[in-house]
Write an enzyme that holds these catalytic residues in place. Sequence first.
Site, PDB file in Angstrom:
ATOM      1  N   LYS A 186       0.860  -1.187   0.000  1.00 28.63           N
ATOM      2  CA  LYS A 186       0.000   0.000   0.000  1.00 28.63           C
ATOM      3  C   LYS A 186       0.894   1.234   0.000  1.00 28.63           C
ATOM      4  O   LYS A 186       1.794   1.365   0.843  1.00 28.63           O
ATOM      5  CB  LYS A 186      -0.872  -0.027   1.253  1.00 28.63           C
ATOM      6  CG  LYS A 186      -2.151   0.751   1.148  1.00 28.63           C
ATOM      7  CD  LYS A 186      -2.953   0.505   2.417  1.00 28.63           C
ATOM      8  CE  LYS A 186      -4.332   1.081   2.337  1.00 28.63           C
ATOM      9  NZ  LYS A 186      -4.991   1.024   3.658  1.00 28.63           N
TER      10      LYS A 186
HETATM   11  C1  E4P Z   1      -8.206   2.046   3.576  1.00 27.70           C
HETATM   12  O1  E4P Z   1      -7.546   1.100   3.185  1.00 27.70           O
HETATM   13  C2  E4P Z   1      -8.026   2.702   4.872  1.00 27.70           C
HETATM   14  O2  E4P Z   1      -7.377   1.808   5.754  1.00 27.70           O
HETATM   15  C3  E4P Z   1      -9.304   3.070   5.559  1.00 27.70           C
HETATM   16  O3  E4P Z   1     -10.449   2.700   4.833  1.00 27.70           O
HETATM   17  C4  E4P Z   1      -9.344   4.420   6.172  1.00 27.70           C
HETATM   18  O4  E4P Z   1     -10.600   4.648   6.761  1.00 27.70           O
HETATM   19  P1  E4P Z   1     -10.878   5.832   7.791  1.00 27.70           P
HETATM   20  O5  E4P Z   1     -11.091   7.083   7.027  1.00 27.70           O
HETATM   21  O6  E4P Z   1     -12.139   5.406   8.499  1.00 27.70           O
HETATM   22  O7  E4P Z   1      -9.688   5.893   8.698  1.00 27.70           O
END
Ligand code: E4P
Length: 237
Positions: A83
């Site tokens: 990622k």
């Molecule tokens: C995506 O891969 C992220 O880990 C995640 O969806 C972030 O979500 P949040 O905005 O609730 O922290």
Amino acid sequence: MRLFIDTGAVAEVEEFAAWGVLSGATTNPSLLAKEAGDPGDIIRRICELVQGPVSAEVVSKDPRGMVAEGRALRTLHEHVIVKVPFGEAGLAATRELTSDGHPVNMTLVFSANQALLTAEAGATYISCFMGRLDDISVDSAAVVKEIVDTLRTNAFGVGAPFVTSQVLAASIRHPEHVVTAARLGCEVATLPAKVLRQMLVHPLTSAGIESFERDWQSRPEFGEWLAGLVEAQPVGS
Ligand code: E4P
């Protein structure tokens, strides 16, 4: 649309993997920072449980560091997806990682222009954060629609996709986000445990199960008949 779980908690992955509905998982530095234990062990265990793509994020700021971390993360398990946060450095790292055969999930994408750049860099997944867009009063559904339409439409019209990157709806805050992402054509949505649990519930389902059970129990001989039918089956069938 496939469903991933968005978590750093092994117990949550265990719970939802048992439902048989998870195709993968996403983690991020904030989610992992909440957990006790070695992050490598956690990521490996999540990979084993979901038997599908599991995103683990790099934290370096420069392409060289991102690529080094990405390569290292990939040694944890064959299911690890690197990622990478969106930006100039992230795009350069994504190009290098994907050229070497390492799949990338580019995260923190909030516009169609960012999605186009991400697709060109060769990312497998483009993570668009719905909840965080809504938080700043930007219509997340409109942005996701623009991203999907932009990537899936060319001069010859819909149905002639020119990129293979998959749109991953992230930062999901409620079940309506999930339905919206599916209807708009996202290939994947990554959901926190809370939303997965919310998707399960409907008062008519609970009421229906209760009334079926009550009616069946009003005929005790039916229960005996079914138990006998089960017992009569050959072992292992
Ligand atoms: C995506 O891969 C992220 O880990 C995640 O969806 C972030 O979500 P949040 O905005 O609730 O922290």
